[in-house]
Design a protein around this motif. Structure first.
Motif, mmCIF file in Angstrom:
data_model
loop_
_atom_site.group_PDB
_atom_site.id
_atom_site.type_symbol
_atom_site.label_atom_id
_atom_site.label_comp_id
_atom_site.label_asym_id
_atom_site.label_seq_id
_atom_site.Cartn_x
_atom_site.Cartn_y
_atom_site.Cartn_z
ATOM 1 N N THR A 242 35.182 -22.278 49.305
ATOM 2 C CA THR A 242 33.858 -22.138 49.897
ATOM 3 C C THR A 242 32.744 -22.460 48.922
ATOM 4 O O THR A 242 32.859 -22.235 47.719
ATOM 5 N N GLY A 243 31.663 -23.013 49.460
ATOM 6 C CA GLY A 243 30.407 -23.051 48.746
ATOM 7 C C GLY A 243 29.660 -21.756 49.002
ATOM 8 O O GLY A 243 30.080 -20.917 49.808
ATOM 9 N N TYR A 244 28.528 -21.583 48.323
ATOM 10 C CA TYR A 244 27.772 -20.344 48.482
ATOM 11 C C TYR A 244 26.808 -20.458 49.656
ATOM 12 O O TYR A 244 26.078 -21.434 49.798
ATOM 13 N N TYR A 245 26.811 -19.409 50.499
ATOM 14 C CA TYR A 245 25.853 -19.317 51.597
ATOM 15 C C TYR A 245 25.752 -17.855 52.015
ATOM 16 O O TYR A 245 26.351 -16.969 51.410
ATOM 17 N N MET A 274 30.518 -31.062 43.719
ATOM 18 C CA MET A 274 31.262 -29.896 44.207
ATOM 19 C C MET A 274 30.400 -28.781 44.806
ATOM 20 O O MET A 274 30.918 -27.937 45.534
ATOM 21 N N GLN A 275 29.132 -28.766 44.510
ATOM 22 C CA GLN A 275 28.292 -27.624 44.885
ATOM 23 C C GLN A 275 28.343 -27.254 46.374
ATOM 24 O O GLN A 275 28.399 -26.061 46.707
ATOM 25 N N PRO A 276 28.357 -28.216 47.301
ATOM 26 C CA PRO A 276 28.371 -27.803 48.712
ATOM 27 C C PRO A 276 29.618 -27.033 49.132
ATOM 28 O O PRO A 276 29.563 -26.214 50.051
ATOM 29 N N VAL A 277 30.762 -27.287 48.459
ATOM 30 C CA VAL A 277 32.033 -26.765 48.980
ATOM 31 C C VAL A 277 32.785 -25.843 48.021
ATOM 32 O O VAL A 277 33.771 -25.222 48.422
ATOM 33 N N HIS A 278 32.347 -25.737 46.751
ATOM 34 C CA HIS A 278 33.030 -24.875 45.790
ATOM 35 C C HIS A 278 32.008 -24.052 45.010
ATOM 36 O O HIS A 278 31.142 -24.616 44.329
ATOM 37 N N VAL A 279 32.121 -22.735 45.085
ATOM 38 C CA VAL A 279 31.242 -21.878 44.295
ATOM 39 C C VAL A 279 31.585 -22.021 42.810
ATOM 40 O O VAL A 279 32.747 -22.177 42.437
ATOM 41 N N ASP A 280 30.555 -21.964 41.955
ATOM 42 C CA ASP A 280 30.795 -21.895 40.518
ATOM 43 C C ASP A 280 30.782 -20.425 40.098
ATOM 44 O O ASP A 280 30.524 -19.541 40.937
ATOM 45 N N PRO A 281 31.102 -20.101 38.843
ATOM 46 C CA PRO A 281 31.188 -18.691 38.452
ATOM 47 C C PRO A 281 29.920 -17.875 38.746
ATOM 48 O O PRO A 281 30.018 -16.709 39.153
ATOM 49 N N LYS A 282 28.749 -18.473 38.557
ATOM 50 C CA LYS A 282 27.511 -17.743 38.861
ATOM 51 C C LYS A 282 27.446 -17.393 40.342
ATOM 52 O O LYS A 282 27.105 -16.260 40.717
ATOM 53 N N GLU A 283 27.794 -18.338 41.202
ATOM 54 C CA GLU A 283 27.771 -18.094 42.639
ATOM 55 C C GLU A 283 28.892 -17.143 43.053
ATOM 56 O O GLU A 283 28.723 -16.350 43.995
ATOM 57 N N ALA A 287 28.392 -13.814 45.107
ATOM 58 C CA ALA A 287 29.169 -13.533 46.316
ATOM 59 C C ALA A 287 29.803 -12.148 46.233
ATOM 60 O O ALA A 287 29.849 -11.408 47.228
ATOM 61 N N PHE A 288 30.314 -11.798 45.064
ATOM 62 C CA PHE A 288 30.911 -10.480 44.842
ATOM 63 C C PHE A 288 29.880 -9.375 45.087
ATOM 64 O O PHE A 288 30.181 -8.360 45.734
ATOM 65 N N VAL A 289 28.661 -9.591 44.607
ATOM 66 C CA VAL A 289 27.578 -8.622 44.844
ATOM 67 C C VAL A 289 27.266 -8.551 46.335
ATOM 68 O O VAL A 289 27.111 -7.461 46.904
ATOM 69 N N PRO A 316 36.098 -17.297 31.241
ATOM 70 C CA PRO A 316 35.001 -17.000 30.297
ATOM 71 C C PRO A 316 33.623 -17.166 30.916
ATOM 72 O O PRO A 316 32.715 -16.362 30.661
ATOM 73 N N ARG A 317 33.440 -18.190 31.738
ATOM 74 C CA ARG A 317 32.148 -18.393 32.389
ATOM 75 C C ARG A 317 31.835 -17.258 33.359
ATOM 76 O O ARG A 317 30.684 -16.804 33.458
ATOM 77 N N THR A 318 32.849 -16.801 34.083
ATOM 78 C CA THR A 318 32.635 -15.698 35.018
ATOM 79 C C THR A 318 32.327 -14.409 34.268
ATOM 80 O O THR A 318 31.474 -13.608 34.696
ATOM 81 N N LYS A 319 33.002 -14.189 33.141
ATOM 82 C CA LYS A 319 32.709 -12.996 32.328
ATOM 83 C C LYS A 319 31.256 -12.981 31.868
ATOM 84 O O LYS A 319 30.599 -11.929 31.854
ATOM 85 N N GLU A 320 30.740 -14.137 31.484
ATOM 86 C CA GLU A 320 29.339 -14.227 31.076
ATOM 87 C C GLU A 320 28.408 -13.840 32.216
ATOM 88 O O GLU A 320 27.421 -13.126 32.015
ATOM 89 N N GLU A 321 28.728 -14.324 33.424
ATOM 90 C CA GLU A 321 27.895 -14.000 34.584
ATOM 91 C C GLU A 321 28.019 -12.533 34.970
ATOM 92 O O GLU A 321 27.039 -11.912 35.405
ATOM 93 N N ILE A 322 29.209 -11.964 34.823
ATOM 94 C CA ILE A 322 29.402 -10.534 35.085
ATOM 95 C C ILE A 322 28.507 -9.711 34.159
ATOM 96 O O ILE A 322 27.808 -8.784 34.592
ATOM 97 N N LYS A 323 28.527 -10.054 32.886
ATOM 98 C CA LYS A 323 27.716 -9.341 31.895
ATOM 99 C C LYS A 323 26.232 -9.514 32.192
ATOM 100 O O LYS A 323 25.450 -8.548 32.137
ATOM 101 N N ARG A 324 25.825 -10.739 32.528
ATOM 102 C CA ARG A 324 24.424 -11.025 32.812
ATOM 103 C C ARG A 324 23.944 -10.262 34.040
ATOM 104 O O ARG A 324 22.774 -9.879 34.130
ATOM 105 N N SER A 325 24.844 -10.034 34.992
ATOM 106 C CA SER A 325 24.460 -9.355 36.238
ATOM 107 C C SER A 325 24.493 -7.839 36.134
ATOM 108 O O SER A 325 24.142 -7.148 37.092
ATOM 109 N N GLY A 326 24.957 -7.318 34.985
ATOM 110 C CA GLY A 326 25.007 -5.869 34.811
ATOM 111 C C GLY A 326 26.154 -5.199 35.529
ATOM 112 O O GLY A 326 26.157 -3.978 35.701
ATOM 113 N N ILE A 327 27.163 -5.967 35.918
ATOM 114 C CA ILE A 327 28.343 -5.415 36.580
ATOM 115 C C ILE A 327 29.319 -4.932 35.517
ATOM 116 O O ILE A 327 29.470 -5.558 34.462
#
Length: 343
Positions: A242-245, A274-283, A287-289, A316-327
Motif C-alpha cells: 500500500t501507499g499512504y492514504y 514507488m510513492q503511490p503504491v509503497h509506503v516508506d518508513p516515515k509513512e 500509518a502505525f500511529v 534502521p530507517r524505520t527505527k529513526e522514524e520511530i525515535k523521531r515520532s516519540g514512539i
C-alpha cells in the motif's frame, strides 16, 4: 540471463502503467476497481523503462549476490505446533507471516518459490530463504491474500498449501476464478469492509492504496486490500502492499485497540516511482500511529530485490522514524526471517 531478468522487471512493474484516474463515488468501476484517493496515479511504461536503465548505474546492482548475508533464524515449527492459544507472529519472509490467534493459524501472502515471476527460470529471485519449511508449519486454517501480484499470490505455493492443509483462502473480488483454476477448493472473495466469520474469528477486508494485475491488460480487474483479524480479545492488522492514504486512519477509528500491525517498509525507492503504491518508513510509522496499534512488525523487505534501496536499510530507517515520532522503541518489533514473537 541478466537481460531476461531486466525484461521481467520491466514487465513486473509495467503492470502499474495503465491508470484510470476518473473520479467515482465507489471504488468499483465499469472494468474493475480503483483506489479511494481520487488523485491516485502511477507512472507509465516509459517511466518504468527509464527507471530500469537507471538501475544499472546504481552501486547495488540487480544481482542479489552483491548484498551481504542476512541472519535467518532456523524454525522447526515445534513451538508453533504446541501453541494452543497465544497470539504470535512469525516472519517467513517478504509479506509472508504466520499469525496465530485464538488457536487459529493464518498465513498472509504466502510465497515459498525461488522467484516472484510468471515463469520459474527468470524474474526477481529470492535472496533469503523462507524462515520455515512448508512441511514444518502447523496446520494452516486460513490463507489471506492481499492482491494478485506475483510476490503476493504465488500459485505454486498455494497449490502446495491446498494439497497439505486445504485451508480457507480469503481474497479480493475477482480473484476466485484464478484460484479455483489452480485447484484451490475453498475460496471466499471479499469487498472492502466485508466481514467473514471463520474458526471463531471475525476477519474484515479493508482498503489499501495499490493496484492489481498479472499481465499487461488486466490492470485493476481484481480488488486489492488488507485484513483486520479480530479474535476474542486481540486484533491483528495485516497491511499487504500500500501507499499512504486516509484508509489507515479510517481503519484505526473503526476498530481501535489493534494489538499488532504488520506493515510494509520495503520496495520504496526511487520515491518518484514507488510513492503511490509503497509506503516508506516515515509513512509506515505514520500509518502505525493512524491505526492506534500497540506493536509494529515490519515486512515486505530483505527477501526479493524489487527496488533501489539496500535490502538491509528499511529497519534502521524505520527505527529513526520511530525515535523521531516519540514512539517507544519497545513497540517496534523487527523480526529476523524465521523468528517468532509471542505476545
Amino acid at each position: 540471463m541478466k537481460f531476461l531478468s531486466f525484461l521481467l522487471l520491466v514487465f513486473f512493474f509495467s503492470l502499474s502503467c495503465f491508470t484510470d484516474v476518473s473520479v467515482r463515488k465507489s471504488h468499483h468501476t465499469e472494468s474493475g476497481y480503483k483506489n479511494p484517493n481520487p488523485t491516485f496515479e502511477t507512472k507509465g511504461l516509459w517511466n518504468v523503462i527509464v527507471w530500469q536503465f537507471q538501475r544499472f548505474r546504481l552501486p547495488n546492482s540487480l544481482d542479489p549476490a552483491d548484498y551481504p548475508p542476512f541472519p535467518v533464524v532456523g524454525n522447526d515449527g515445534v513451538e508453533l505446533k504446541n501453541n494452543p492459544s497465544k497470539l504470535s507472529v512469525t516472519w517467513v519472509g517478504h509479506a509472508t507471516t504466520l499469525i496465530q490467534i485464538d488457536g487459529v493459524n493464518i498465513l498472509s501472502d504466502p510465497i515459498w518459490s525461488e522467484r516472484c515471476s510468471p515463469v520459474s527460470f527468470v524474474g526477481p529471485k529470492r535472496y533469503t530463504p523462507p524462515g520455515i519449511k512448508i512441511e514444518d508449519l502447523p496446520k494452516i486454517d486460513i490463507v489471506i491474500l492481499s492482491h494478485n501480484h506475483y510476490d503476493h499470490t504465488d500459485l505454486p505455493t498455494l497449490r502446495q498449501l491446498e494439497e497439505k492443509f486445504h485451508p480457507l483462502v480469503l481474497t479480493g473480488l475477482g480473484n476466485k476464478k484464478l484460484l479455483l483454476g489452480e485447484g484451490l477448493k475453498n475460496v471466499l472473495e471479499m469487498d472492502w469492509w466485508d466481514e467473514t466469520k471463520a474458526f471463531g474469528l471475525n476477519i474484515t477486508f479493508t482498503p489499501t492504496q495499490h493496484f492489481s494485475g498479472r499481465g499487461l491488460f488486466d490492470r485493476n480487474e481484481t480488488l486489492w486490500g488488507s485484513y483486520l483479524i479480530s479474535g476474542k480479545k486481540e486484533k491483528v492488522y495485516f497491511g499487504g502492499d500500500t501507499g499512504y492514504y486516509t484508509h489507515f486512519r479510517e481503519i484505526g477509528e473503526k476498530f481501535g485497540s489493534i494489538d499488532v500491525a504488520i506493515l510494509p517498509v520495503g520496495a520504496t525507492e526511487p520515491r518518484w516511482m514507488m510513492q503511490p503504491v509503497h509506503v516508506d518508513p516515515k509513512e509506515t510509522v505514520q500509518a502505525f500511529v493512524d491505526l492506534k496499534a500497540k506493536y509494529l512488525i515490519p515486512m515486505h523487505y530483505m527477501t526479493f530485490v524489487l527496488s533501489d534501496e539496500p535490502l538491509d536499510s528499511p529497519v534502521p530507517r524505520t527505527k529513526e522514524e520511530i525515535k523521531r515520532s516519540g514512539i517507544s522503541e519497545g513497540q517496534f518489533v523487527p523480526l529476523k526471517i524465521g523468528e517468532s514473537r509471542f505476545f
